[in-house]
Design a protein around this motif. Structure first.
Motif, PDB file in Angstrom:
ATOM      1  N   GLU A   1     -35.584  39.862 -19.109  1.00  0.00           N
ATOM      2  CA  GLU A   1     -35.301  39.509 -17.707  1.00  0.00           C
ATOM      3  C   GLU A   1     -33.825  39.130 -17.573  1.00  0.00           C
ATOM      4  N   SER A   2     -33.412  38.105 -18.325  1.00  0.00           N
ATOM      5  CA  SER A   2     -32.002  37.688 -18.288  1.00  0.00           C
ATOM      6  C   SER A   2     -31.649  37.054 -19.631  1.00  0.00           C
ATOM      7  N   THR A   3     -30.566  37.523 -20.233  1.00  0.00           N
ATOM      8  CA  THR A   3     -30.151  36.935 -21.515  1.00  0.00           C
ATOM      9  C   THR A   3     -29.773  35.459 -21.321  1.00  0.00           C
ATOM     10  N   ASN A   4     -29.215  35.115 -20.148  1.00  0.00           N
ATOM     11  CA  ASN A   4     -28.860  33.703 -19.915  1.00  0.00           C
ATOM     12  C   ASN A   4     -30.101  32.819 -19.866  1.00  0.00           C
ATOM     13  N   ASP A   5     -31.217  33.360 -19.344  1.00  0.00           N
ATOM     14  CA  ASP A   5     -32.434  32.549 -19.279  1.00  0.00           C
ATOM     15  C   ASP A   5     -32.946  32.247 -20.680  1.00  0.00           C
ATOM     16  N   LEU A   6     -32.970  33.261 -21.541  1.00  0.00           N
ATOM     17  CA  LEU A   6     -33.468  33.016 -22.900  1.00  0.00           C
ATOM     18  C   LEU A   6     -32.535  32.048 -23.638  1.00  0.00           C
ATOM     19  N   ALA A   7     -31.236  32.299 -23.572  1.00  0.00           N
ATOM     20  CA  ALA A   7     -30.298  31.399 -24.263  1.00  0.00           C
ATOM     21  C   ALA A   7     -30.400  29.983 -23.684  1.00  0.00           C
ATOM     22  N   GLY A   8     -30.694  29.883 -22.384  1.00  0.00           N
ATOM     23  CA  GLY A   8     -30.878  28.577 -21.744  1.00  0.00           C
ATOM     24  C   GLY A   8     -32.089  27.843 -22.324  1.00  0.00           C
ATOM     25  N   GLU A   9     -33.131  28.591 -22.673  1.00  0.00           N
ATOM     26  CA  GLU A   9     -34.302  27.962 -23.312  1.00  0.00           C
ATOM     27  C   GLU A   9     -33.919  27.438 -24.699  1.00  0.00           C
ATOM     28  N   TRP A  10     -32.992  28.121 -25.335  1.00  0.00           N
ATOM     29  CA  TRP A  10     -32.542  27.681 -26.669  1.00  0.00           C
ATOM     30  C   TRP A  10     -31.748  26.378 -26.598  1.00  0.00           C
ATOM     31  N   ALA A  11     -31.142  26.121 -25.420  1.00  0.00           N
ATOM     32  CA  ALA A  11     -30.226  24.970 -25.317  1.00  0.00           C
ATOM     33  C   ALA A  11     -30.902  23.668 -25.745  1.00  0.00           C
ATOM     34  N   GLY A  12     -32.149  23.469 -25.327  1.00  0.00           N
ATOM     35  CA  GLY A  12     -32.848  22.221 -25.642  1.00  0.00           C
ATOM     36  C   GLY A  12     -33.617  22.303 -26.955  1.00  0.00           C
ATOM     37  N   ALA A  13     -33.550  23.420 -27.624  1.00  0.00           N
ATOM     38  CA  ALA A  13     -34.277  23.585 -28.889  1.00  0.00           C
ATOM     39  C   ALA A  13     -33.280  23.493 -30.040  1.00  0.00           C
ATOM     40  N   ASN A  14     -33.832  23.562 -31.240  1.00  0.00           N
ATOM     41  CA  ASN A  14     -32.970  23.383 -32.412  1.00  0.00           C
ATOM     42  C   ASN A  14     -32.312  24.707 -32.813  1.00  0.00           C
ATOM     43  N   VAL A  15     -31.555  25.265 -31.882  1.00  0.00           N
ATOM     44  CA  VAL A  15     -30.922  26.570 -32.142  1.00  0.00           C
ATOM     45  C   VAL A  15     -29.428  26.311 -32.340  1.00  0.00           C
ATOM     46  N   PRO A  16     -28.841  26.873 -33.387  1.00  0.00           N
ATOM     47  CA  PRO A  16     -27.458  26.501 -33.720  1.00  0.00           C
ATOM     48  C   PRO A  16     -26.397  27.032 -32.756  1.00  0.00           C
ATOM     49  N   ASP A  17     -25.239  26.395 -32.854  1.00  0.00           N
ATOM     50  CA  ASP A  17     -24.035  26.802 -32.140  1.00  0.00           C
ATOM     51  C   ASP A  17     -23.788  28.297 -32.406  1.00  0.00           C
ATOM     52  N   LEU A  18     -23.197  28.965 -31.436  1.00  0.00           N
ATOM     53  CA  LEU A  18     -22.811  30.380 -31.553  1.00  0.00           C
ATOM     54  C   LEU A  18     -24.004  31.301 -31.791  1.00  0.00           C
ATOM     55  N   SER A  19     -25.155  30.934 -31.202  1.00  0.00           N
ATOM     56  CA  SER A  19     -26.296  31.872 -31.250  1.00  0.00           C
ATOM     57  C   SER A  19     -26.157  32.837 -30.087  1.00  0.00           C
ATOM     58  N   LEU A  20     -26.630  34.053 -30.323  1.00  0.00           N
ATOM     59  CA  LEU A  20     -26.305  35.154 -29.408  1.00  0.00           C
ATOM     60  C   LEU A  20     -27.556  35.917 -28.975  1.00  0.00           C
ATOM     61  N   VAL A  21     -27.631  36.209 -27.676  1.00  0.00           N
ATOM     62  CA  VAL A  21     -28.670  37.109 -27.149  1.00  0.00           C
ATOM     63  C   VAL A  21     -27.950  38.314 -26.549  1.00  0.00           C
ATOM     64  N   VAL A  22     -28.389  39.504 -26.943  1.00  0.00           N
ATOM     65  CA  VAL A  22     -27.841  40.735 -26.369  1.00  0.00           C
ATOM     66  C   VAL A  22     -29.024  41.560 -25.906  1.00  0.00           C
ATOM     67  N   SER A  23     -28.902  42.185 -24.737  1.00  0.00           N
ATOM     68  CA  SER A  23     -29.976  43.079 -24.314  1.00  0.00           C
ATOM     69  C   SER A  23     -29.401  44.379 -23.763  1.00  0.00           C
ATOM     70  N   ASP A  24     -30.131  45.465 -24.027  1.00  0.00           N
ATOM     71  CA  ASP A  24     -29.694  46.763 -23.531  1.00  0.00           C
ATOM     72  C   ASP A  24     -29.956  46.891 -22.030  1.00  0.00           C
ATOM     73  N   GLU A  25     -30.970  46.171 -21.555  1.00  0.00           N
ATOM     74  CA  GLU A  25     -31.327  46.221 -20.124  1.00  0.00           C
ATOM     75  C   GLU A  25     -31.723  44.824 -19.677  1.00  0.00           C
ATOM     76  N   GLN A  26     -31.406  44.482 -18.424  1.00  0.00           N
ATOM     77  CA  GLN A  26     -31.908  43.227 -17.851  1.00  0.00           C
ATOM     78  C   GLN A  26     -32.639  43.573 -16.552  1.00  0.00           C
ATOM     79  N   THR A  27     -33.810  42.951 -16.375  1.00  0.00           N
ATOM     80  CA  THR A  27     -34.561  43.236 -15.150  1.00  0.00           C
ATOM     81  C   THR A  27     -34.358  42.138 -14.098  1.00  0.00           C
ATOM     82  N   LYS A  28     -33.855  40.971 -14.533  1.00  0.00           N
ATOM     83  CA  LYS A  28     -33.549  39.912 -13.558  1.00  0.00           C
ATOM     84  C   LYS A  28     -32.215  39.264 -13.906  1.00  0.00           C
ATOM     85  N   GLY A  29     -31.223  40.106 -14.177  1.00  0.00           N
ATOM     86  CA  GLY A  29     -29.891  39.591 -14.519  1.00  0.00           C
ATOM     87  C   GLY A  29     -29.338  38.803 -13.343  1.00  0.00           C
TER      88      GLY A  29
END
Ligand code: BTN
Length: 266
Positions: free
Chosen positions: A25-53
């Motif tokens: 749907e949106s790479t920012n949404d997934l990375a936003g879910e990571w913000a409050g989780a134990n996901v390290p600095d400089l983690s990256l989401v890339v997508s070939d297509e977004q349906t709700k960018g």
């Protein structure tokens, strides 16, 4: 692009988790879910297509398969970051994309403050930096970047006032998206340590579109307001001069710049 190609091409960079999607749907949404989780600095989401960018100010951002770069990078900020400095991260994304365009492809991009990157006056790329707070604690900044690469990246209906362009229109060769992406990330890693340093602001200001020109400022409570773009303030806000010669400072918020075309004033 696929997960293997992406991981292989980025193997020399000090990144956290790297996740590739065919569609999301949106790479920012997934990375936003990571913000409050134990996901390290400089983690990256890339997508070939977004349906709700998503773009700035609630705009939609279209990412069609095989045509674009859509990435979101999770940045863990320093222990304390003044809230007004969050807008510097938009500059971080914009400067880094410009550097990559200049060094890899010898192009001359401009930044339409705060978050659009232009080639030949047309929009190539948008940056969406989103801060994630837990109370007063800034957990992460998600730096989202969308770049039009092939002709197919251009939406049929452009709801932006600026015409859109795509990178391959300005080049003779095809773009290898993973190479370009790597160069952008290298620049982000380099420039993030320089936020708040004067040369960060000068790098941003040097690429400012419409500098010294008269533009219209559009905002919800003050629909159209002409102003001349002067320079950037040390916190990344835009310093303008109004027709009565008073100076104003604009923070990114909900304000939009519109170039004034066919004006003698320009
Ligand atoms: C704008 O021009 O208003 C900003 C566009 C930002 C688009 C990127 S694409 C990757 C990331 N995921 C999103 O949903 N938006 C950003």
């Amino acid at each position: 692009m696929n997960q293997t190609e992406l991981t292989e091409s980025l193997k020399d960079l000090p990144l956290g988790k790297i996740s590739f999607f065919k569609t999301i749907e949106s790479t920012n949404d997934l990375a936003g879910e990571w913000a409050g989780a134990n996901v390290p600095d400089l983690s990256l989401v890339v997508s070939d297509e977004q349906t709700k960018g998503r773009g700035r100010a609630g705009n939609k951002w279209y990412t069609y398969p095989d045509s674009s770069i859509a990435l979101s990078l999770l940045l863990r900020p320093p222990q304390y970051l003044k809230p007004e400095l969050v807008q510097m991260y938009t500059g971080l994304g914009a400067i880094s994309v410009c550097d990559a365009l200049e060094t890899k492809y010898r192009l001359s991009p401009e930044i339409k403050w705060p978050n659009d990157i232009l080639l030949g006056g047309e929009k190539l790329c948008g940056v969406l930096a989103e801060a994630h707070w837990s109370g007063d604690n800034l957990q992460a900044i998600i730096l989202g970047i969308g770049i039009n690469i092939t002709q197919n990246s251009i939406p049929l209906i452009n709801n932006n006032h600026l015409p859109a362009t795509y990178l391959e229109k300005h080049l003779t060769n095809k773009v290898i998206r993973s190479d370009f992406l790597k160069s952008i990330l290298e620049n982000i890693i380099k420039w993030r340590t320089k936020i708040e340093k004067p040369n960060f602001i000068s790098a941003w200001e040097a690429r400012l579109a419409y500098k010294g020109k008269l533009i219209n400022l559009i905002s919800t409570n003050n629909p159209i307001h002409p102003a001349r773009i002067k320079h950037l303030a040390p916190d990344g806000s835009l310093v303008v001069e109004y027709p009565d010669m008073t100076e104003g400072r604009i923070t990114a918020g909900e304000i939009h710049l519109r170039p004034i075309v066919d004006s003698d004033e320009n």
